[in-house]
Design a protein around this motif. Structure first.
Motif, PDB file in Angstrom:
ATOM      1  N   LEU A 358      32.088 -12.157 -32.521  1.00  0.00           N
ATOM      2  CA  LEU A 358      31.755 -10.705 -33.086  1.00  0.00           C
ATOM      3  C   LEU A 358      32.920  -9.685 -32.746  1.00  0.00           C
ATOM      4  CD1 LEU A 358      28.093 -10.714 -31.941  1.00  0.00           C
ATOM      5  CD2 LEU A 358      28.971 -11.142 -33.981  1.00  0.00           C
ATOM      6  N   ARG A 360      35.929  -9.861 -33.671  1.00  0.00           N
ATOM      7  CA  ARG A 360      36.989  -9.801 -34.828  1.00  0.00           C
ATOM      8  C   ARG A 360      36.394  -9.431 -36.098  1.00  0.00           C
ATOM      9  NH1 ARG A 360      40.304 -15.395 -35.350  1.00  0.00           N
ATOM     10  NH2 ARG A 360      41.380 -13.802 -36.699  1.00  0.00           N
ATOM     11  N   SER A 361      35.392  -8.639 -36.080  1.00  0.00           N
ATOM     12  CA  SER A 361      34.535  -8.127 -37.376  1.00  0.00           C
ATOM     13  C   SER A 361      35.397  -7.148 -38.215  1.00  0.00           C
ATOM     14  CB  SER A 361      33.177  -7.557 -36.829  1.00  0.00           C
ATOM     15  OG  SER A 361      32.321  -8.210 -36.227  1.00  0.00           O
ATOM     16  N   SER A 362      36.060  -6.368 -37.309  1.00  0.00           N
ATOM     17  CA  SER A 362      36.939  -5.240 -38.366  1.00  0.00           C
ATOM     18  C   SER A 362      38.039  -5.918 -39.007  1.00  0.00           C
ATOM     19  CB  SER A 362      37.414  -4.263 -37.385  1.00  0.00           C
ATOM     20  OG  SER A 362      38.135  -4.834 -36.411  1.00  0.00           O
ATOM     21  N   GLU A 363      38.602  -7.063 -38.374  1.00  0.00           N
ATOM     22  CA  GLU A 363      39.562  -7.582 -38.956  1.00  0.00           C
ATOM     23  C   GLU A 363      39.444  -8.683 -40.033  1.00  0.00           C
ATOM     24  OE1 GLU A 363      43.057 -11.236 -37.377  1.00  0.00           O
ATOM     25  OE2 GLU A 363      41.600 -10.332 -35.881  1.00  0.00           O
ATOM     26  N   VAL A 364      38.359  -9.166 -40.117  1.00  0.00           N
ATOM     27  CA  VAL A 364      37.755  -9.985 -41.171  1.00  0.00           C
ATOM     28  C   VAL A 364      37.335  -9.059 -42.323  1.00  0.00           C
ATOM     29  CG1 VAL A 364      35.605 -11.369 -41.918  1.00  0.00           C
ATOM     30  CG2 VAL A 364      36.619 -11.772 -39.554  1.00  0.00           C
ATOM     31  N   GLU A 365      37.031  -7.782 -41.961  1.00  0.00           N
ATOM     32  CA  GLU A 365      36.680  -7.134 -43.242  1.00  0.00           C
ATOM     33  C   GLU A 365      37.768  -6.752 -43.985  1.00  0.00           C
ATOM     34  OE1 GLU A 365      34.599  -3.711 -41.670  1.00  0.00           O
ATOM     35  OE2 GLU A 365      32.708  -4.737 -41.328  1.00  0.00           O
ATOM     36  N   LYS A 644      35.301 -16.526 -41.950  1.00  0.00           N
ATOM     37  CA  LYS A 644      35.258 -15.843 -40.745  1.00  0.00           C
ATOM     38  C   LYS A 644      33.902 -15.259 -40.757  1.00  0.00           C
ATOM     39  CE  LYS A 644      38.566 -17.301 -38.092  1.00  0.00           C
ATOM     40  NZ  LYS A 644      38.211 -18.232 -36.947  1.00  0.00           N
ATOM     41  N   GLN A 645      33.642 -14.379 -41.931  1.00  0.00           N
ATOM     42  CA  GLN A 645      32.455 -13.660 -42.341  1.00  0.00           C
ATOM     43  C   GLN A 645      31.358 -14.262 -42.246  1.00  0.00           C
ATOM     44  OE1 GLN A 645      32.453 -10.457 -42.611  1.00  0.00           O
ATOM     45  NE2 GLN A 645      30.111 -10.157 -42.955  1.00  0.00           N
ATOM     46  N   ILE A 648      30.469 -14.822 -38.441  1.00  0.00           N
ATOM     47  CA  ILE A 648      29.994 -13.873 -37.805  1.00  0.00           C
ATOM     48  C   ILE A 648      28.465 -13.627 -38.026  1.00  0.00           C
ATOM     49  CG2 ILE A 648      29.833 -11.415 -37.863  1.00  0.00           C
ATOM     50  CD1 ILE A 648      33.075 -11.754 -38.152  1.00  0.00           C
ATOM     51  N   GLU A 649      28.057 -13.908 -39.281  1.00  0.00           N
ATOM     52  CA  GLU A 649      26.681 -13.794 -39.764  1.00  0.00           C
ATOM     53  C   GLU A 649      25.777 -15.036 -38.792  1.00  0.00           C
ATOM     54  OE1 GLU A 649      26.431 -14.008 -43.657  1.00  0.00           O
ATOM     55  OE2 GLU A 649      27.144 -11.782 -44.156  1.00  0.00           O
ATOM     56  N   LYS A 652      25.479 -14.071 -35.156  1.00  0.00           N
ATOM     57  CA  LYS A 652      24.363 -12.998 -34.698  1.00  0.00           C
ATOM     58  C   LYS A 652      22.843 -13.643 -34.665  1.00  0.00           C
ATOM     59  CE  LYS A 652      26.670  -9.153 -36.784  1.00  0.00           C
ATOM     60  NZ  LYS A 652      26.799  -8.200 -37.877  1.00  0.00           N
TER      61      LYS A 652
END
Length: 1007
Positions: A358, A360-365, A644-645, A648-649, A652
């Motif tokens: 979780l 690395r969320s900004s990097e993945v976007e 990666k996205q 992340i889902e 969660k």
């Protein structure tokens, strides 16, 4: 041979058919191709000789049936015959030969076996199969076989037709016999020289024999003197040895008595020691009895301890089992606690991993934005590629075709270069091959000589074996006579013996006379036996030498066949050398052409022009494959953000699940720890353990006291043994006292016997010393007699050898005379067979017969040809022509068989004539040959068969051919022609029409 009737059943294409030749003179067998015309003629050859054009014998049987039969009636030499030949599929054929009797019925003249019956048929016809197909039967496609051969081969074909190969076989046999007789003559000459050398040794051999006989007589006299002296000394030595034997026997008896005395003394000492030991043991009786009673008391106590120990072991075992059950339940609960703790640790670790994902969320976007941009650019480039891709595919195909063309040219150039090198190597090997041919030819000549010599060695070995057998038979006769004489001597040695011959009583004088005479005969026979043994030894040595020599020759001849094969291969390779030079020249020219094409690039020019046009079209689209590939690579590089996205889902979702599991795991751990505490305090197993421990305390068993008691028992066991020994001592003591008195009495007797034996030994020694010792002299005499016996044996063997040599010399004289006579006879035979080999050769009888038959053949051919051509052609046979010799200055005659044809335009070779004219010439020569062959076979040519001989004729030629057949019809009893030409069959009044139906081939006779 005049045919009367032919009956077919299941033969080739015929099921059932009958052809009656009666009343037929000139007839035409006609029908379509494949109808079965030639099968009728094949039936005649099969029924008479069992031969057809089929590959196997079963092929003559009609398809779908298993049996075939052909009957043939004919007249030959004014006699009517019938031949019946039949065969079942997969089995052997049957043949029957019959003749018509005066009553008009057929009588069987079948011989025993098919081969013998076939010989009877050939003898009656005076015609075999080969002569028939080359005379009466002009087979399809073979009319011009003789004419199409080279002039040098025609003579050989004519010789084959005339069966002159029999003379060639006789020539080969005569040459082989001449060579064999020549080799035998050389061997006999060498043998005669050796015999002369051996005969020259006769005088020296006789002198040496007389000298040896004198030495033998002297040695025999000395031998008799020594033998008499030896016998006298051996009598004295025998007496001395008798006293020695008595002394030895007495000394042995004395030694036995001495040993008995020693043994008895030792037994007395040992017995006295035993008595002393028993007395000491009996004196300790009170102490031993006391200790033995104490041992019995301790054994009773040990029995009580054993009873308590058994109960103690049982209760202790029960306690151990309960403790093991308690430990097992405790371990199971601890294992469950560790498993729950492990799950708790895994949950905590997964929570840490989810937090990292979780983070690395900004990097993945940001990565997802880059991926969308590059995907839009890739869609645009893919659209342009749809138009450019076919052009690129065409470009690649053109480039591939151009490269294939270049590769093919290079491969072909390499193949040509390799072939050129191989041909050059073959040409370079020509001198070596010629030298190898000369070398191998010389080796073959040498091996031929060795073959002849090997045969002579084998004959000589057989002669020596026969001589050895004769010697062995003579030896057995002499040995039997020797045994008979020995039996007579044995009978004469018996007192009051009678004469073995007349059975009268013999006085001493006559007995001595008969014994001397018999011994003399025995000695003579013994000498003969020694002579024969020496001859056998010499014969065996000679046989061994001959075997060794034969084996060596056989080993040397093993290469004969391989040398023949090598020389044939080398000669074939040398003949092909001229063709190799031509191939090399053509290959060189082709190689230069290919090198020029590859050097200038002037190949596949149309393909290269198309490639240039495609390159221009591709440039107009402004499409770059490299840019397209880079964009596709960027899309692949940023696809990680999309992956990666998804992760992340998923993280969660997993985080919410783990937060609900953690309290449940902690509650399970506390519950398991409470169960372990209750297990060690209030559980049923713990209460049972406490009860068993109270039972052990109440039993009162002391393991230390038990162990001390066992130690005392082990130490007191010796008193038990001592008590047993005391009991035995009381029993043995009186018996040993009696045994002691007996041994003392026996020892006194043995001492008295020893004194008597010593006195006898002294007396025997005194008697022996009065006789002298002659042993050394006897030994010397025996050695001298033995040595002299060896000398006599050696001299007798030498005498036998010399006598054998004289006998052999006598035989050699006879052999010398015989060899001289044989040499004279062999030289005579050699000259005879040498002349026969030349006479039977190609330049002898064969050439003479061909020269004699050619004028007849030429006259008969021109007679027939005149009818066929209206006297427009004339045939001439030339058997020799001029050729240049090796000196190129003189000429020589070359054997040939040229055929010159004279017509209105002049004389020219046969090869210059057209098909129709050539066939008429062929037919004339072929028919003339047929007549001559029939005459040479001893029969008249009454039947003529022409199979498909009209295909090359024009209408005028056919008319002339028919006219010629009608013109020569008076020379034959029956003429059959076979054709498939409709216009030709009308020329014959009688026609045998052959046609196909559902039942196979059928016949129809029409006029």
């Amino acid at each position: 041979m005049i045919p009367l009737q032919l009956t077919l059943k299941n033969f080739l294409s015929y099921r059932e058919a009958t052809l009656d030749f009666r009343g037929l003179h000139t007839a035409c067998i006609c029908g379509a191709n494949g109808a079965g015309k030639s099968s009728l003629l094949e039936a005649i050859t099969w029924v008479i000789w069992g031969k057809t054009r089929t590959a196997t014998e079963d092929d003559v049987i009609h398809a779908g049936v298993n049996h075939v039969r052909v009957d043939f009636d004919f007249i030959c030499h004014q006699q009517t015959y019938r031949i019946i030949r039949s065969r079942s599929r997969g089995k052997s054929s049957a043949l029957e030969f019959q003749v018509v009797t005066e009553s008009g019925r057929f009588r069987s003249i079948t011989a025993k076996g098919m081969k013998a019956t076939q010989e009877e048929i050939t003898t009656a016809l005076k015609l075999d199969y080969d002569t028939f197909i080359n005379s009466a039967y002009l087979r399809q496609g073979r009319a011009d076989e003789f004419m199409l051969r080279r002039p040098s081969d025609r003579k050989q074909i004519l010789a084959d037709l005339l069966k002159l190969d029999r003379y060639e076989q006789l020539a080969v046999q005569s040459k082989d016999l001449a060579k064999e007789y020549k080799g035998q003559a050389e061997q006999l000459r060498q043998s005669i020289v050796l015999l002369e050398e051996q005969l020259a040794q006769e005088k020296f051999t006789q002198q040496e024999l007389i000298s040896l006989e004198t030495q033998i007589n002297q040695l025999q006299q000395l031998q008799e003197q020594n033998s008499t002296r030896l016998q006298d000394l051996q009598v004295i030595e025998h007496q001395r040895q008798a006293w020695e034997q008595q002394i030895t026997v007495q000394e042995t008896q004395y030694q036995n008595l001495l040993q008995d005395c020693d043994r008895l003394s030792k037994d007395l000492n040992f017995l006295q020691i035993q008595l002393q030991q028993l007395e000491q043991l009996i004196a300790q009786e009170p102490e031993i009895v006391q200790q033995y009673n104490q041992l019995l008391s301790w054994q009773e106590q040990e029995k009580d301890f054993l009873a308590k120990f058994a109960t103690y072991q049982q209760v202790q075992k029960q306690l151990t089992q309960l403790e093991q059950q308690l430990n097992q339940q405790n371990n199971e609960l601890n294992l469950q606690i560790r498993q729950v703790e492990t799950r708790l640790e895994a949950v905590e670790q997964q929570e840490q991993e989810i937090e990292q994902v979780l983070a690395r969320s900004s990097e993945v976007e940001a990565g997802l934005e880059q991926l969308n941009l590059h995907r839009q650019r890739l869609v645009e480039l893919d659209r342009i590629q749809q138009y450019v891709a076919p052009l690129l595919q065409q470009k690649n195909n053109l480039q591939l075709e151009i490269e294939k063309t270049e590769t093919k040219l290079n491969v072909k150039l390499e193949q040509i270069q390799q072939a050129s090198e191989q041909l050059a190597e073959q040409i370079a090997k020509v001198p070596q091959m010629r030298q190898a041919v000369l070398t191998i030819d010389a080796q073959i000549d040498e091996l031929d000589k060795k073959k002849v010599y090997q045969k002579r060695v084998r004959e000589k070995g057989e002669e020596r074996r026969d001589f050895q057998t004769t010697l062995q038979a003579n030896q057995r006769v002499y040995e039997r006579q020797f045994q008979e004489l020995q039996q007579k001597l044995d009978l004469l040695g018996i007192p009051e013996a009678v004469c073995p011959l007349c059975e009268r009583e013999l006085d001493e004088h006559h007995r001595s006379h008969v014994i001397d005479k018999t011994q003399k005969q025995q000695k003579e026979i013994q000498e003969q036996i020694w002579v024969i043994r020496e001859q056998l030894a010499a014969c065996e040595r000679e046989l061994q030498l001959l075997r060794k020599e034969y084996k060596q020759l056989d080993h040397e001849l093993t290469t004969y066949d391989s040398l023949q094969l090598q020389i044939g291969q080398l000669e074939a390779q040398l003949e092909a050398t001229g063709e190799i030079h031509k191939q090399l020249k053509n290959i060189k020219a082709e190689q230069e052409e290919l090198e020029n094409l590859l050097g200038t690039g002037n190949y596949a020019q149309e393909l290269q022009l198309d490639l240039t046009q495609l390159n221009n079209e591709i440039k107009n689209f402004n499409y770059d494959e490299q840019t397209h590939a880079l964009v596709r690579g960027e899309v692949e590089r940023w696809r990680w953000a999309e992956i990666k996205q998804v992760k992340i889902e998923d993280a969660k979702k997993r985080q919410a699940n783990l937060e609900s599991q953690k309290p449940q795991l902690l509650e399970q751990i506390q519950s398991l720890q409470q169960e372990i505490k209750q297990l060690h305090t209030t559980s049923e197993i713990q209460q049972q353990i406490e009860q068993v421990q109270q039972t052990i305390a109440q039993l009162g068993y002391d393991q230390t006291q038990h162990q001390n008691l066992l130690t005392q028992l082990r130490q007191a066991q010796t008193w038990y043994v001592r008590y047993q020994e005391l009991t035995q001592a009381k029993q043995q003591y009186p018996q040993l006292q009696i045994r002691l008195q007996e041994l003392q009495q026996l020892l006194e007797l043995r001492l008295q016997d020893k004194t008597v034996s010593q006195t006898q030994i002294d007396n025997y020694i005194t008697q022996r010393e009065q006789i002298n010792d002659y042993r050394q002299e006897i030994k010397t005499l025996e050695q001298q007699i033995h040595q002299r016996r060896q000398q006599l044996d050696e001299l007798i063997i030498q005498t036998g050898r010399l006598q054998q040599t004289l006998v052999q010399i006598k035989e050699l004289k006879n052999q010398y005379t015989t060899n001289c006579q044989q040499l004279k006879e062999i030289d005579k035979n050699y000259r005879i067979y040498q002349e026969l080999g030349q006479a039977f050769g190609k330049n002898g009888i064969q050439a003479l017969m061909i020269e004699n038959i050619l004028p007849q053949l030429e006259a008969e051919t021109n007679h027939i040809l005149a009818r066929l051509t209206g006297n427009q052609f004339h045939v001439q046979f030339l058997t020799q022509k001029a050729g240049k010799s090796s000196s190129k200055k003189t000429t020589k005659l070359i054997d040939t068989l040229d055929i010159l044809i004279a017509d209105a335009r002049g004389t020219r070779p046969y090869e210059t004539y057209s098909g129709g004219e050539a066939f008429r010439i062929n037919f004339s020569i072929r028919l003339a040959l047929a007549k001559l062959l029939a005459q040479r076979a001893g029969t008249s040519l009454q039947l003529l068969i022409v199979d498909e001989g009209f295909g090359t004729q024009d209408s005028e030629g056919c008319e002339r051919l028919v006219a010629a057949i009608n013109a020569i019809a008076s020379d034959f009893a029956c003429i059959l022609t076979v054709t498939h030409m409709p216009q030709f069959k009308e020329a014959f009044q009688t026609r045998i029409e052959v046609y196909k139906s559902d039942r196979g081939s059928l016949l129809r006779l029409s006029n």
